[in-house]
Write a protein that holds these residues in place. Structure first.
Motif, PDB file in Angstrom:
ATOM      1  N   ALA A  16       7.774   1.108  10.099  1.00 18.16           N
ATOM      2  CA  ALA A  16       6.928   0.705   8.976  1.00 18.16           C
ATOM      3  C   ALA A  16       5.816  -0.228   9.446  1.00 18.16           C
ATOM      4  CB  ALA A  16       7.766   0.017   7.908  1.00 18.16           C
ATOM      5  N   PHE A  17       4.585   0.191   9.218  1.00 17.57           N
ATOM      6  CA  PHE A  17       3.419  -0.612   9.543  1.00 17.57           C
ATOM      7  C   PHE A  17       2.521  -0.651   8.316  1.00 17.57           C
ATOM      8  CE2 PHE A  17       4.976   0.717  13.643  1.00 17.57           C
ATOM      9  CZ  PHE A  17       4.772  -0.381  14.463  1.00 17.57           C
ATOM     10  N   ALA A  18       1.533  -1.529   8.324  1.00 22.30           N
ATOM     11  CA  ALA A  18       0.704  -1.747   7.134  1.00 22.30           C
ATOM     12  C   ALA A  18      -0.003  -0.478   6.671  1.00 22.30           C
ATOM     13  CB  ALA A  18      -0.314  -2.846   7.413  1.00 22.30           C
ATOM     14  N   ALA A  19      -0.492   0.335   7.603  1.00 15.94           N
ATOM     15  CA  ALA A  19      -1.281   1.507   7.219  1.00 15.94           C
ATOM     16  C   ALA A  19      -0.416   2.732   6.968  1.00 15.94           C
ATOM     17  CB  ALA A  19      -2.325   1.817   8.286  1.00 15.94           C
ATOM     18  N   GLU A  20       0.869   2.628   7.153  1.00 19.30           N
ATOM     19  CA  GLU A  20       1.735   3.794   6.990  1.00 19.30           C
ATOM     20  C   GLU A  20       1.813   4.233   5.542  1.00 19.30           C
ATOM     21  OE1 GLU A  20       6.403   5.162   7.576  1.00 19.30           O
ATOM     22  OE2 GLU A  20       5.685   3.298   8.498  1.00 19.30           O
ATOM     23  N   GLY A  21       1.859   5.533   5.335  1.00 17.06           N
ATOM     24  CA  GLY A  21       2.159   6.048   4.011  1.00 17.06           C
ATOM     25  C   GLY A  21       1.132   7.010   3.463  1.00 17.06           C
ATOM     26  N   MET A  22       1.637   8.117   2.897  1.00 21.86           N
ATOM     27  CA  MET A  22       0.822   9.084   2.170  1.00 21.86           C
ATOM     28  C   MET A  22       1.209   8.915   0.701  1.00 21.86           C
ATOM     29  SD  MET A  22       1.400  12.244   4.817  1.00 21.86           S
ATOM     30  CE  MET A  22       1.359  11.924   6.590  1.00 21.86           C
ATOM     31  N   TRP A  23       0.455   8.099  -0.008  1.00 20.61           N
ATOM     32  CA  TRP A  23       0.855   7.588  -1.315  1.00 20.61           C
ATOM     33  C   TRP A  23       0.294   8.427  -2.452  1.00 20.61           C
ATOM     34  CZ3 TRP A  23       4.224   3.517  -1.342  1.00 20.61           C
ATOM     35  CH2 TRP A  23       4.352   2.798  -0.147  1.00 20.61           C
ATOM     36  N   THR A  24       1.124   8.667  -3.473  1.00 19.49           N
ATOM     37  CA  THR A  24       0.622   9.272  -4.700  1.00 19.49           C
ATOM     38  C   THR A  24      -0.216   8.235  -5.439  1.00 19.49           C
ATOM     39  OG1 THR A  24       2.665   8.653  -5.840  1.00 19.49           O
ATOM     40  CG2 THR A  24       2.558  10.880  -4.922  1.00 19.49           C
ATOM     41  N   LEU A  25      -1.210   8.697  -6.197  1.00 20.53           N
ATOM     42  CA  LEU A  25      -2.145   7.764  -6.825  1.00 20.53           C
ATOM     43  C   LEU A  25      -1.500   6.916  -7.908  1.00 20.53           C
ATOM     44  CD1 LEU A  25      -5.495   9.771  -7.081  1.00 20.53           C
ATOM     45  CD2 LEU A  25      -4.603   8.383  -5.226  1.00 20.53           C
ATOM     46  N   ASP A  26      -0.375   7.376  -8.446  1.00 20.41           N
ATOM     47  CA  ASP A  26       0.301   6.588  -9.482  1.00 20.41           C
ATOM     48  C   ASP A  26       1.250   5.559  -8.896  1.00 20.41           C
ATOM     49  OD1 ASP A  26       2.116   8.421  -8.495  1.00 20.41           O
ATOM     50  OD2 ASP A  26       3.062   8.811 -10.424  1.00 20.41           O
ATOM     51  N   VAL A 545       8.751   2.961  -1.601  1.00 20.82           N
ATOM     52  CA  VAL A 545       8.781   3.939  -0.518  1.00 20.82           C
ATOM     53  C   VAL A 545       7.873   5.098  -0.921  1.00 20.82           C
ATOM     54  CG1 VAL A 545      10.263   5.409   0.886  1.00 20.82           C
ATOM     55  CG2 VAL A 545      11.174   3.311  -0.136  1.00 20.82           C
ATOM     56  N   TYR A 546       7.084   5.615   0.001  1.00 17.94           N
ATOM     57  CA  TYR A 546       6.257   6.777  -0.301  1.00 17.94           C
ATOM     58  C   TYR A 546       7.064   8.056  -0.072  1.00 17.94           C
ATOM     59  CZ  TYR A 546       5.804   6.972   4.797  1.00 17.94           C
ATOM     60  OH  TYR A 546       6.076   7.027   6.135  1.00 17.94           O
ATOM     61  N   PRO A 547       6.761   9.127  -0.786  1.00 16.80           N
ATOM     62  CA  PRO A 547       7.499  10.375  -0.606  1.00 16.80           C
ATOM     63  C   PRO A 547       6.969  11.175   0.574  1.00 16.80           C
ATOM     64  CG  PRO A 547       5.898  10.624  -2.360  1.00 16.80           C
ATOM     65  CD  PRO A 547       5.793   9.194  -1.889  1.00 16.80           C
ATOM     66  N   ASP A 548       7.776  12.103   1.057  1.00 22.96           N
ATOM     67  CA  ASP A 548       7.305  13.031   2.072  1.00 22.96           C
ATOM     68  C   ASP A 548       6.153  13.856   1.510  1.00 22.96           C
ATOM     69  OD1 ASP A 548       8.433  12.900   4.646  1.00 22.96           O
ATOM     70  OD2 ASP A 548      10.331  13.708   3.958  1.00 22.96           O
ATOM     71  N   ALA A 549       5.320  14.375   2.409  1.00 28.47           N
ATOM     72  CA  ALA A 549       4.173  15.179   1.995  1.00 28.47           C
ATOM     73  C   ALA A 549       4.634  16.486   1.367  1.00 28.47           C
ATOM     74  CB  ALA A 549       3.277  15.465   3.196  1.00 28.47           C
ATOM     75  N   THR A 550       3.906  16.929   0.340  1.00 26.91           N
ATOM     76  CA  THR A 550       4.270  18.142  -0.401  1.00 26.91           C
ATOM     77  C   THR A 550       3.037  18.951  -0.788  1.00 26.91           C
ATOM     78  OG1 THR A 550       4.254  16.825  -2.440  1.00 26.91           O
ATOM     79  CG2 THR A 550       6.397  17.175  -1.385  1.00 26.91           C
ATOM     80  N   PHE A 551       1.944  18.856  -0.060  1.00 27.63           N
ATOM     81  CA  PHE A 551       0.671  19.498  -0.380  1.00 27.63           C
ATOM     82  C   PHE A 551       0.177  19.079  -1.760  1.00 27.63           C
ATOM     83  CE2 PHE A 551      -2.085  23.506  -0.821  1.00 27.63           C
ATOM     84  CZ  PHE A 551      -3.089  22.966  -0.048  1.00 27.63           C
ATOM     85  N   SER A 552       0.428  17.835  -2.096  1.00 23.01           N
ATOM     86  CA  SER A 552      -0.059  17.236  -3.336  1.00 23.01           C
ATOM     87  C   SER A 552      -0.944  16.049  -2.969  1.00 23.01           C
ATOM     88  CB  SER A 552       1.112  16.796  -4.218  1.00 23.01           C
ATOM     89  OG  SER A 552       2.003  15.950  -3.511  1.00 23.01           O
ATOM     90  N   LEU A 553      -1.796  15.644  -3.914  1.00 23.81           N
ATOM     91  CA  LEU A 553      -2.822  14.652  -3.615  1.00 23.81           C
ATOM     92  C   LEU A 553      -2.214  13.309  -3.207  1.00 23.81           C
ATOM     93  CD1 LEU A 553      -5.847  13.998  -3.553  1.00 23.81           C
ATOM     94  CD2 LEU A 553      -5.673  13.338  -5.957  1.00 23.81           C
ATOM     95  N   ARG A 554      -2.704  12.788  -2.083  1.00 23.07           N
ATOM     96  CA  ARG A 554      -2.237  11.503  -1.560  1.00 23.07           C
ATOM     97  C   ARG A 554      -3.422  10.663  -1.079  1.00 23.07           C
ATOM     98  NH1 ARG A 554       3.290  12.102  -0.375  1.00 23.07           N
ATOM     99  NH2 ARG A 554       4.022  13.841  -1.679  1.00 23.07           N
ATOM    100  N   LEU A 555      -3.227   9.367  -1.132  1.00 20.97           N
ATOM    101  CA  LEU A 555      -4.184   8.421  -0.560  1.00 20.97           C
ATOM    102  C   LEU A 555      -3.522   7.711   0.607  1.00 20.97           C
ATOM    103  CD1 LEU A 555      -6.621   6.024  -2.323  1.00 20.97           C
ATOM    104  CD2 LEU A 555      -5.039   5.104  -0.617  1.00 20.97           C
ATOM    105  N   SER A 556      -4.250   7.629   1.698  1.00 23.92           N
ATOM    106  CA  SER A 556      -3.807   6.847   2.856  1.00 23.92           C
ATOM    107  C   SER A 556      -4.873   5.815   3.166  1.00 23.92           C
ATOM    108  CB  SER A 556      -3.584   7.760   4.065  1.00 23.92           C
ATOM    109  OG  SER A 556      -3.459   6.994   5.253  1.00 23.92           O
ATOM    110  N   HIS A 557      -4.469   4.577   3.322  1.00 23.77           N
ATOM    111  CA  HIS A 557      -5.428   3.523   3.633  1.00 23.77           C
ATOM    112  C   HIS A 557      -5.336   3.150   5.103  1.00 23.77           C
ATOM    113  CE1 HIS A 557      -2.258   0.409   3.833  1.00 23.77           C
ATOM    114  NE2 HIS A 557      -1.710   1.054   2.811  1.00 23.77           N
ATOM    115  N   GLY A 558      -6.440   2.701   5.656  1.00 24.12           N
ATOM    116  CA  GLY A 558      -6.479   2.279   7.052  1.00 24.12           C
ATOM    117  C   GLY A 558      -7.819   1.656   7.356  1.00 24.12           C
ATOM    118  N   VAL A 559      -8.121   1.520   8.641  1.00 27.65           N
ATOM    119  CA  VAL A 559      -9.402   0.950   9.066  1.00 27.65           C
ATOM    120  C   VAL A 559      -9.933   1.752  10.240  1.00 27.65           C
ATOM    121  CG1 VAL A 559      -8.850  -1.405   8.299  1.00 27.65           C
ATOM    122  CG2 VAL A 559      -8.291  -0.699  10.645  1.00 27.65           C
TER     123      VAL A 559
END
Length: 685
Positions: A16-26, A545-559
């Protein structure tokens, strides 16, 4: 106790790191984003982001970038369309395509673009339908309810609405995704192959990169460009090193929440065999390509796809071979097990899903070869058979009540199935014969000469004889015939003596048996167990916790950030100067003629490609890289070599997303391709 708490945290999100995660918008990590970047998006920003992003239903992402329906995505995401529009006389793959005006934009056969409009939690409804059930009864009830929900959502608007029930957290949460469906998608711009794939396979999943992996599509509705309110303007200044950037895309699939036994099945049974098969197929395609220029053109897009798959699966395989990766997964799993086991109520509530999933892996290994060759279609690589199987299975499924159909033929999904079947795609008989002969031979090799199905399939004939009978005798290349068979339903299909349909009937009978066993003995067990595991994780950590990818819209943050490789710093940007320095007179580093002639017009300091710490996976291709203002500062097209283990974990120190810099997009349209009309639409100049 402190050791256990750390282990339990790893059970939820290893590495787990700060930029980790494919997050749903909700369910964005808003506190983390605010603390790390001072960015706190409101509901209006999120709604705009949701409706500005799009999904290419065939497996990529994109975004609206003008109010006139212009969509920015990757060249490799539209290469199939470009190939279908090409011919011996018009090789748009290698020569590129620029529509001089909207009247010259060409419709991509069978392409569909989706824009997400809303999401609704339907978990309670699905769980109520499956309460107390297991095995086949559980699987059937769940899929029937999902199909019912989708049909109710689309109603009589299925031509323009698409509704998908998406399983998040391995099925622990069920959300209904409602999309606008666009099926009139036209190509506006695609660069030459040598520009969009500069560096070829040697540079793939590497950095530095110098790729113009971009294309422009336009979405039409009722014969006119669709008017959109939500789109992302492109900012050619890009983003500075260290600046917040976000991807908005549709990552296809990750396996970060799988159990250790499921990962071992992938490592030991699935990935090695798929790699061997892909290497063999690559050799076949190279052999065919060497027969002449036209053969090379025909096989080009398949060869690119196969080589990309080989490199991606090799990275996944190597990740699972790494002892430290598997040990971290075991530690995480054991920690969650210990948390469940230490409390009687937890033991009663969550049971032992690990044991159930473990038992299903033996069945999975036994079924895997039959399943992927027959139901997965690897044994029948043929356009004719693909059409025939859609007609045969589609006719049988459409005759059933919607809730009893296979999910891919549910009423809500019919528009996409029909569009794919009736797409005007070219057929090349020699290429078709080569692929089908080889794949039929693999069925005989992998299933065995004495397998009952192989005996039925080949009889006394060779794979080449069977393939020749299909390729020379089938009339399914005629789109009008396919349409008449589709519209005629089971009666018309059953009456057909087309050799591809005759063979498809035989395949369908056997494939259904394999599929039913897989769904009952493997899929249902894994999904039921995953729901129990999800419930345990929720009890421990909630939706942090973010869910596994499912070909649904996700936001990932980083730099925007480079990384260190073997003690050497890898800068985050490349420039046009680096492109010309890297170029040679030979493929895959040969410059496209347009770039040779444009050199004197270009600023060599213009940024070309860049890397950032965003967490992505396949399916994110074509995702916009946006800043906090919602401006496009890059176009995602790849990851670095360290990102190939991203299916299983994320390491911010070395995992990188690779994108085309926005400045390169503007310079290419203005100075390389003189596409002034498109540049004006995008940049207002």
């Amino acid at each position: 106790m402190r050791t256990l708490s750390l282990a339990v945290m790893m059970a939820v999100s290893p590495f787990a790191f700060a930029a980790e995660g494919m997050w749903t918008l909700d369910n964005l990590p808003l506190d983390t984003m605010k603390q790390a970047y001072g960015f706190d998006p409101n509901a209006k920003w999120l709604d705009h982001a949701m409706k500005g992003a799009v999904r290419l239903a065939g497996g990529c992402s994109g975004s609206f970038v003008s109010k006139e329906g212009l969509v920015l995505t990757n060249h490799h995401c539209v290469i199939g369309c470009v190939q279908d529009l090409s011919s011996k006389q018009h090789d748009y793959v290698n020569n590129g395509f620029i529509a001089g005006n909207r009247g010259e934009e060409k419709q991509c056969p069978g392409m569909e673009i989706n824009r997400l409009e809303s999401t609704t939690d339907v978990t309670e409804r699905v769980q109520k339908a499956t309460a107390g059930l297991s095995g086949k009864a559980y699987n059937d009830a769940k899929k029937a309810e999902q199909s019912k929900i989708e049909a109710e959502c689309a109603g009589k608007q299925s031509a323009t609405l698409r509704c998908d029930v998406v399983e998040l957290y391995q099925g622990g949460v069920q959300h209904l995704y409602k999309y606008s469906r666009f099926q009139d998608v036209r190509l506006a711009f695609a660069p030459e192959y040598d520009a969009g794939f500069f560096g070829g396979d040697p540079d793939n999943f590497n950095f530095p990169r110098y790729n113009l992996d971009m294309s422009l599509l336009r979405v039409y509705q009722d014969g006119k460009p669709v008017k959109v309110k939500n789109f992302f303007p492109i900012n050619p200044a890009g983003a500075a090193e260290g600046e917040l950037v976000m991807t908005l895309g549709h990552p296809g699939s990750t396996q970060r929440l799988l159990t250790v036994s499921q990962l071992e099945t992938q490592r030991d049974a699935m990935l090695p065999w798929r790699l061997m098969l892909a290497h063999e197929f690559r050799g076949l395609l190279l052999q065919y390509s060497n027969q002449g220029e036209e053969q090379a053109r025909i096989a080009q897009t398949d060869l690119v796809s196969v080589e990309n798959g080989i490199k991606a699966r090799t990275g996944m395989f190597q990740a699972l071979l790494a002892p430290e990766v598997m040990q971290d997964k075991r530690d995480a799993e054991n920690a969650l097990k210990a948390w469940v086991a230490e409390d009687e109520q937890r033991r009663q509530r969550y049971g032992n899903p690990w044991a159930d999933i473990d038992a299903a892996q033996k069945t999975m290994r036994d079924l895997y070869m039959d399943y992927v060759m027959l139901e997965g279609g690897l044994g029948f690589q043929s356009q004719h058979l693909g059409w025939a199987e859609t007609l045969v299975r589609g006719a049988a499924e459409r005759a059933k009540p919607d809730g009893e159909r296979l999910r891919e033929f549910a009423e809500a999904r019919m528009p996409a199935v029909r569009a794919g079947l009736l797409a005007e795609t070219p057929v090349y008989p020699d290429y078709e014969l080569m692929r089908l002969t080889w794949s039929l031979a693999k069925v005989r090799e992998k299933l065995g000469v004495d397998h009952p199905f192989v005996r039925q399939l080949l009889g006394k004939d060779s794979p080449e004889q069977v393939a020749k009978r299909i390729v020379e005798g089938s009339q399914l290349g005629d789109v009008k015939l396919r349409e008449s068979l589709w519209e005629g339903g089971a009666k018309a299909v059953d009456a057909s003596s087309d050799p591809a349909i005759v063979l498809a009937r035989l395949i369908d009978q056997q494939a259904r048996q394999i599929r039913q066993r897989y769904e009952t003995e493997v899929e249902a067990v894994e999904k039921r167990g995953a729901e129990q595991l999800a419930a345990a994780r929720f009890a421990l950590k909630g939706t942090s916790v973010y869910p596994d990818a499912t070909f649904s819209l996700r936001l990932s943050h980083g730099v925007i950030r480079g990384w260190e490789e073997k003690g050497e710093a890898v800068p985050p940007f490349t420039t046009f100067e680096g492109l010309y320095a890297r170029a040679t007179d030979f493929d895959p580093f040969k410059l496209a003629p347009s770039w040779v002639s444009a050199k004197s017009k270009l600023d060599m300091n213009t940024k070309f490609n860049q890397v950032s710490t965003n967490d992505i996976i396949g399916g994110n291709s074509g995702s916009p890289l946006i800043n906090a203002k919602g401006e496009v500062v890059g176009l995602v097209f790849d990851g670095n070599i360290r990102s190939l283990g991203g299916a299983y974990f994320f390491d911010e120190a070395v995992n990188r997303t690779v994108s085309v810099h926005s400045a390169a997009i503007q310079a290419a349209l203005d100075k390389v391709y003189a596409a002034k009309h498109l540049s004006k639409e995008l940049f207002g100049k």
